[in-house]
Design an enzyme around this catalytic site. Sequence first.
Site, PDB file in Angstrom:
ATOM      1  N   GLY A  46     152.814 117.871  15.584  1.00 15.33           N
ATOM      2  CA  GLY A  46     153.778 117.795  14.495  1.00 15.33           C
ATOM      3  C   GLY A  46     154.758 116.672  14.758  1.00 15.33           C
ATOM      4  CD  GLN A  51     160.077 114.733  16.622  1.00 10.94           C
ATOM      5  OE1 GLN A  51     159.359 115.250  15.778  1.00 10.94           O
ATOM      6  NE2 GLN A  51     159.902 114.919  17.917  1.00 10.94           N
ATOM      7  CB  CYS A  94     160.048 118.625  21.640  1.00 10.48           C
ATOM      8  SG  CYS A  94     160.800 117.649  20.326  1.00 10.48           S
ATOM      9  CG  LEU A  95     155.604 114.323  20.427  1.00  5.64           C
ATOM     10  CD1 LEU A  95     155.000 113.709  19.176  1.00  5.64           C
ATOM     11  CD2 LEU A  95     154.734 114.028  21.642  1.00  5.64           C
ATOM     12  CG  HIS A 136     159.149 122.278  17.044  1.00 10.41           C
ATOM     13  ND1 HIS A 136     159.289 122.494  18.403  1.00 10.41           N
ATOM     14  CD2 HIS A 136     159.229 120.923  16.880  1.00 10.41           C
ATOM     15  CE1 HIS A 136     159.458 121.323  19.014  1.00 10.41           C
ATOM     16  NE2 HIS A 136     159.414 120.359  18.117  1.00 10.41           N
ATOM     17  CD  GLU A 137     157.500 119.152  13.878  1.00  8.98           C
ATOM     18  OE1 GLU A 137     158.436 118.337  13.900  1.00  8.98           O
ATOM     19  OE2 GLU A 137     156.737 119.314  14.845  1.00  8.98           O
ATOM     20  CG  HIS A 140     162.639 117.957  15.159  1.00 11.22           C
ATOM     21  ND1 HIS A 140     163.357 117.470  16.225  1.00 11.22           N
ATOM     22  CD2 HIS A 140     161.422 118.303  15.661  1.00 11.22           C
ATOM     23  CE1 HIS A 140     162.601 117.520  17.331  1.00 11.22           C
ATOM     24  NE2 HIS A 140     161.428 118.028  17.009  1.00 11.22           N
TER      25      HIS A 140
HETATM   26  O1  GNR Z   1     153.251 118.264  19.902  1.00 15.41           O
HETATM   27  C1  GNR Z   1     153.972 119.237  19.774  1.00 15.41           C
HETATM   28  N1  GNR Z   1     153.535 120.440  20.208  1.00 15.41           N
HETATM   29  C2  GNR Z   1     154.172 121.641  19.913  1.00 15.41           C
HETATM   30  C3  GNR Z   1     153.781 122.774  20.616  1.00 15.41           C
HETATM   31  C4  GNR Z   1     154.366 123.992  20.343  1.00 15.41           C
HETATM   32  C5  GNR Z   1     155.325 124.089  19.371  1.00 15.41           C
HETATM   33  C6  GNR Z   1     155.738 122.967  18.668  1.00 15.41           C
HETATM   34  C7  GNR Z   1     155.158 121.748  18.937  1.00 15.41           C
HETATM   35  S1  GNR Z   1     155.651 120.348  18.037  1.00 15.41           S
HETATM   36  C8  GNR Z   1     155.328 119.092  19.194  1.00 15.41           C
HETATM   37  C9  GNR Z   1     155.558 117.729  18.575  1.00 15.41           C
HETATM   38  C10 GNR Z   1     157.017 117.583  18.191  1.00 15.41           C
HETATM   39  O2  GNR Z   1     157.890 117.304  18.956  1.00 15.41           O
HETATM   40  N2  GNR Z   1     157.321 117.821  16.955  1.00 15.41           N
HETATM   41  O3  GNR Z   1     158.606 117.765  16.552  1.00 15.41           O
HETATM   42 NI    NI Z   2     159.756 118.289  18.313  1.00 14.22          NI
END
Ligand code: GNR
Ligand code: NI
Length: 174
Positions: A46, A51, A94-95, A136-137, A140
């Site tokens: 995601g 980001q 999270c990246l 999660h997104e 952000h």
């Molecule tokens: O790559 C991602 N893996 C992930 C694993 C578990 C829950 C959420 C994520 S999102 C993350 C990529 C990212 O930072 N998205 O904002």
């Molecule tokens: Ni993230």
Amino acid sequence: MSQRKIVVEPDPILRKKSEFLEKVDDELRRLLDDMLETMYSAPGIGLAAVQVGVLKRAIVIDVSKDKEKKNPFFLINPEIISTSKNTSIHEEGCLSLPGYFAEIERPSECQVKYIDYHGKKKEIKANGLLSTCIQHEIDHLNGVLFIDYLSKLKRDMIVKKLVKQKKELDKVVL
Ligand code: GNR
Ligand code: NI
């Protein structure tokens, strides 16, 4: 399509609230295409526009396990309509927090309305990894990172290490 640079914590932009989009046009689709390419190459499942430094409410997601059969989702102005009472715990990464992972508890299911790549209104009910990833997104887009769900002690420790990493990187560049 081109790859964009991923913003890493600590960076004040990650704490800002993203703005709703007024229309779906070619410029936005170019951003979404670039985000997808950036996400696949990271690799990640995601990515939120913030980001890559753009404070707009747009996210891309692909939770398909089979790398051969890509299944990208584009969500513009996503809004959570409802969440389940029952929760589940997933290990999240999270990246923007490279190298850090933590088990986070969130509602197991969520119902989300959004605008798709073609400007059409859509609604989905998500569970499992897709549900976790959407939440999660959307966090952000509201300036929230998964470390905000950890104790202050753990959060501060992770941020401190990321600051140190950035300083080491600066040395290499110099
Ligand atoms: O790559 C991602 N893996 C992930 C694993 C578990 C829950 C959420 C994520 S999102 C993350 C990529 C990212 O930072 N998205 O904002
Ligand atoms: Ni993230």
